[in-house]
Design a protein around this motif. Structure first.
Motif, PDB file in Angstrom:
ATOM      1  N   GLY A  52       0.758  -1.312   0.054  1.00 15.74           N
ATOM      2  CA  GLY A  52      -0.037  -0.115   0.020  1.00 15.74           C
ATOM      3  C   GLY A  52       0.869   1.213  -0.089  1.00 15.74           C
ATOM      4  N   VAL A  53       0.030   2.299  -0.408  1.00 13.19           N
ATOM      5  CA  VAL A  53       0.831   3.600  -0.102  1.00 13.19           C
ATOM      6  C   VAL A  53       0.148   4.451   0.864  1.00 13.19           C
ATOM      7  N   PRO A  54       0.753   4.809   1.659  1.00 12.83           N
ATOM      8  CA  PRO A  54       0.068   5.618   2.928  1.00 12.83           C
ATOM      9  C   PRO A  54      -0.575   7.158   2.474  1.00 12.83           C
ATOM     10  N   PRO A  55      -1.500   7.572   3.287  1.00 12.65           N
ATOM     11  CA  PRO A  55      -2.102   8.831   3.073  1.00 12.65           C
ATOM     12  C   PRO A  55      -1.155   9.677   2.803  1.00 12.65           C
ATOM     13  N   HIS A  56      -1.534  10.452   1.691  1.00 11.17           N
ATOM     14  CA  HIS A  56      -0.783  11.643   1.184  1.00 11.17           C
ATOM     15  C   HIS A  56      -1.518  12.733   0.488  1.00 11.17           C
ATOM     16  N   VAL A  57      -0.837  13.758   0.127  1.00 10.52           N
ATOM     17  CA  VAL A  57      -1.724  14.720  -0.843  1.00 10.52           C
ATOM     18  C   VAL A  57      -0.705  15.431  -1.797  1.00 10.52           C
ATOM     19  N   HIS A  58      -1.365  15.624  -2.883  1.00 12.84           N
ATOM     20  CA  HIS A  58      -0.592  16.243  -4.007  1.00 12.84           C
ATOM     21  C   HIS A  58      -1.141  17.710  -3.894  1.00 12.84           C
ATOM     22  N   PRO A  59      -0.492  18.584  -3.515  1.00 12.48           N
ATOM     23  CA  PRO A  59      -0.801  19.930  -3.516  1.00 12.48           C
ATOM     24  C   PRO A  59      -1.113  20.726  -4.972  1.00 12.48           C
ATOM     25  N   LEU A  60      -0.319  20.217  -5.988  1.00 12.67           N
ATOM     26  CA  LEU A  60      -0.387  20.824  -7.395  1.00 12.67           C
ATOM     27  C   LEU A  60      -0.866  20.137  -8.471  1.00 12.67           C
ATOM     28  N   GLN A  61      -1.131  18.676  -8.087  1.00 15.02           N
ATOM     29  CA  GLN A  61      -1.553  17.868  -9.028  1.00 15.02           C
ATOM     30  C   GLN A  61      -2.912  17.146  -8.893  1.00 15.02           C
ATOM     31  N   HIS A  97      -5.489  11.015   0.298  1.00 12.53           N
ATOM     32  CA  HIS A  97      -5.766   9.825  -0.435  1.00 12.53           C
ATOM     33  C   HIS A  97      -4.517   8.647  -0.098  1.00 12.53           C
ATOM     34  N   ALA A  98      -4.831   7.406  -0.349  1.00 12.82           N
ATOM     35  CA  ALA A  98      -4.044   6.363  -0.298  1.00 12.82           C
ATOM     36  C   ALA A  98      -4.599   5.201  -1.009  1.00 12.82           C
ATOM     37  N   TYR A  99      -3.869   4.209  -1.406  1.00  9.07           N
ATOM     38  CA  TYR A  99      -4.348   3.044  -1.963  1.00  9.07           C
ATOM     39  C   TYR A  99      -3.584   1.899  -1.325  1.00  9.07           C
ATOM     40  N   TYR A 100      -4.257   0.748  -1.343  1.00 11.09           N
ATOM     41  CA  TYR A 100      -3.517  -0.686  -0.817  1.00 11.09           C
ATOM     42  C   TYR A 100      -4.301  -1.609  -1.558  1.00 11.09           C
ATOM     43  N   ASN A 101      -3.591  -2.923  -1.633  1.00 14.86           N
ATOM     44  CA  ASN A 101      -4.095  -3.999  -2.161  1.00 14.86           C
ATOM     45  C   ASN A 101      -4.323  -4.955  -0.778  1.00 14.86           C
ATOM     46  N   ARG A 102      -5.413  -5.134  -0.385  1.00 12.91           N
ATOM     47  CA  ARG A 102      -5.792  -5.959   0.762  1.00 12.91           C
ATOM     48  C   ARG A 102      -6.325  -7.327   0.213  1.00 12.91           C
ATOM     49  N   SER A 103      -6.257  -7.662  -1.055  1.00 13.92           N
ATOM     50  CA  SER A 103      -6.597  -8.870  -1.561  1.00 13.92           C
ATOM     51  C   SER A 103      -5.330  -9.954  -1.495  1.00 13.92           C
ATOM     52  N   GLU A 104      -5.654 -10.885  -1.854  1.00  8.92           N
ATOM     53  CA  GLU A 104      -4.702 -12.189  -1.860  1.00  8.92           C
ATOM     54  C   GLU A 104      -4.227 -12.252  -3.424  1.00  8.92           C
ATOM     55  N   GLY A 105      -4.681 -11.402  -4.280  1.00 10.80           N
ATOM     56  CA  GLY A 105      -4.015 -11.401  -5.600  1.00 10.80           C
ATOM     57  C   GLY A 105      -3.391  -9.966  -5.950  1.00 10.80           C
ATOM     58  N   ILE A 106      -2.678 -10.057  -7.082  1.00 16.79           N
ATOM     59  CA  ILE A 106      -1.998  -8.753  -7.499  1.00 16.79           C
ATOM     60  C   ILE A 106      -3.229  -7.747  -7.881  1.00 16.79           C
ATOM     61  N   THR A 107      -2.914  -6.642  -7.722  1.00 14.43           N
ATOM     62  CA  THR A 107      -3.671  -5.360  -8.524  1.00 14.43           C
ATOM     63  C   THR A 107      -2.518  -4.579  -9.431  1.00 14.43           C
ATOM     64  N   ARG A 108      -3.399  -4.208 -10.269  1.00 13.90           N
ATOM     65  CA  ARG A 108      -2.476  -3.301 -11.525  1.00 13.90           C
ATOM     66  C   ARG A 108      -3.458  -2.227 -11.833  1.00 13.90           C
ATOM     67  N   GLY A 109      -2.739  -1.125 -11.977  1.00 12.84           N
ATOM     68  CA  GLY A 109      -3.519   0.231 -12.366  1.00 12.84           C
ATOM     69  C   GLY A 109      -2.885   0.930 -13.134  1.00 12.84           C
ATOM     70  N   LEU A 110      -3.153   1.549 -13.848  1.00 15.84           N
ATOM     71  CA  LEU A 110      -2.598   2.884 -14.828  1.00 15.84           C
ATOM     72  C   LEU A 110      -3.139   4.161 -14.043  1.00 15.84           C
ATOM     73  N   PHE A 111      -1.924   4.777 -13.590  1.00 14.44           N
ATOM     74  CA  PHE A 111      -2.109   5.968 -12.949  1.00 14.44           C
ATOM     75  C   PHE A 111      -1.860   7.173 -13.673  1.00 14.44           C
ATOM     76  N   TRP A 112      -2.254   8.219 -13.683  1.00  9.53           N
ATOM     77  CA  TRP A 112      -1.644   9.516 -14.328  1.00  9.53           C
ATOM     78  C   TRP A 112      -1.867  10.403 -13.590  1.00  9.53           C
ATOM     79  N   VAL A 113      -0.985  11.611 -13.607  1.00  8.15           N
ATOM     80  CA  VAL A 113      -0.886  12.791 -12.695  1.00  8.15           C
ATOM     81  C   VAL A 113      -0.970  13.971 -13.592  1.00  8.15           C
ATOM     82  N   SER A 114      -1.628  14.944 -13.337  1.00  8.58           N
ATOM     83  CA  SER A 114      -1.457  16.219 -14.136  1.00  8.58           C
ATOM     84  C   SER A 114      -1.624  17.617 -13.223  1.00  8.58           C
ATOM     85  N   PRO A 115      -1.315  18.680 -13.477  1.00  8.35           N
ATOM     86  CA  PRO A 115       0.025  18.917 -14.473  1.00  8.35           C
ATOM     87  C   PRO A 115       1.251  18.292 -13.748  1.00  8.35           C
TER      88      PRO A 115
END
Length: 115
Positions: A52-61, A97-115
């Motif tokens: 997982g990725v712990p809670p954080h903030v993107h102030p500009l994106q 925001h934060a995201y986690y994989n709490r399942s027993e399988g893998i997760t995959r995602g396409l992330f994009w950030v702008s600007p």
């Protein structure tokens, strides 16, 4: 991109093939860069169970996730949600925001950030 450094500039035309793109690891996740420019950044994640990725903030994106495989458990501004294949997660700038994989399988995602 030169060596390990990501150099941002205009978005170059072309195709990033499925297995191409600089790869790096953070907190047990593998990231593959798909596109980078001065106005956006896109990467695919491979998230083993229990990571997982712990809670954080993107102030500009603004950040988005298009879920490719598995189920993400998400913390979005104090609320817990889940998103599965085909779902798009929207995380506007300044949203905790934060995201986690709490399942027993893998997760995959396409992330994009702008600007």
């Amino acid at each position: 991109m030169t060596g390990d450094e990501i150099v941002l500039g205009p978005l170059p035309k072309g195709i990033t093939l499925a297995k191409e793109g600089k790869a790096w690891n953070v907190l047990g996740h593998t990231y593959h860069m798909k596109a980078a420019s001065e106005s956006s950044f896109a990467f695919e994640t491979y998230d083993p169970p229990g990571t997982g990725v712990p809670p954080h903030v993107h102030p500009l994106q603004d950040e988005h996730i298009y879920v490719l495989e598995g189920v993400f458990t998400l913390y979005l501004d104090g609320q817990w949600e889940t998103a599965g294949p085909g779902d798009t997660v929207r995380m506007p700038r300044n949203l905790p925001h934060a995201y986690y994989n709490r399942s027993e399988g893998i997760t995959r995602g396409l992330f994009w950030v702008s600007p």
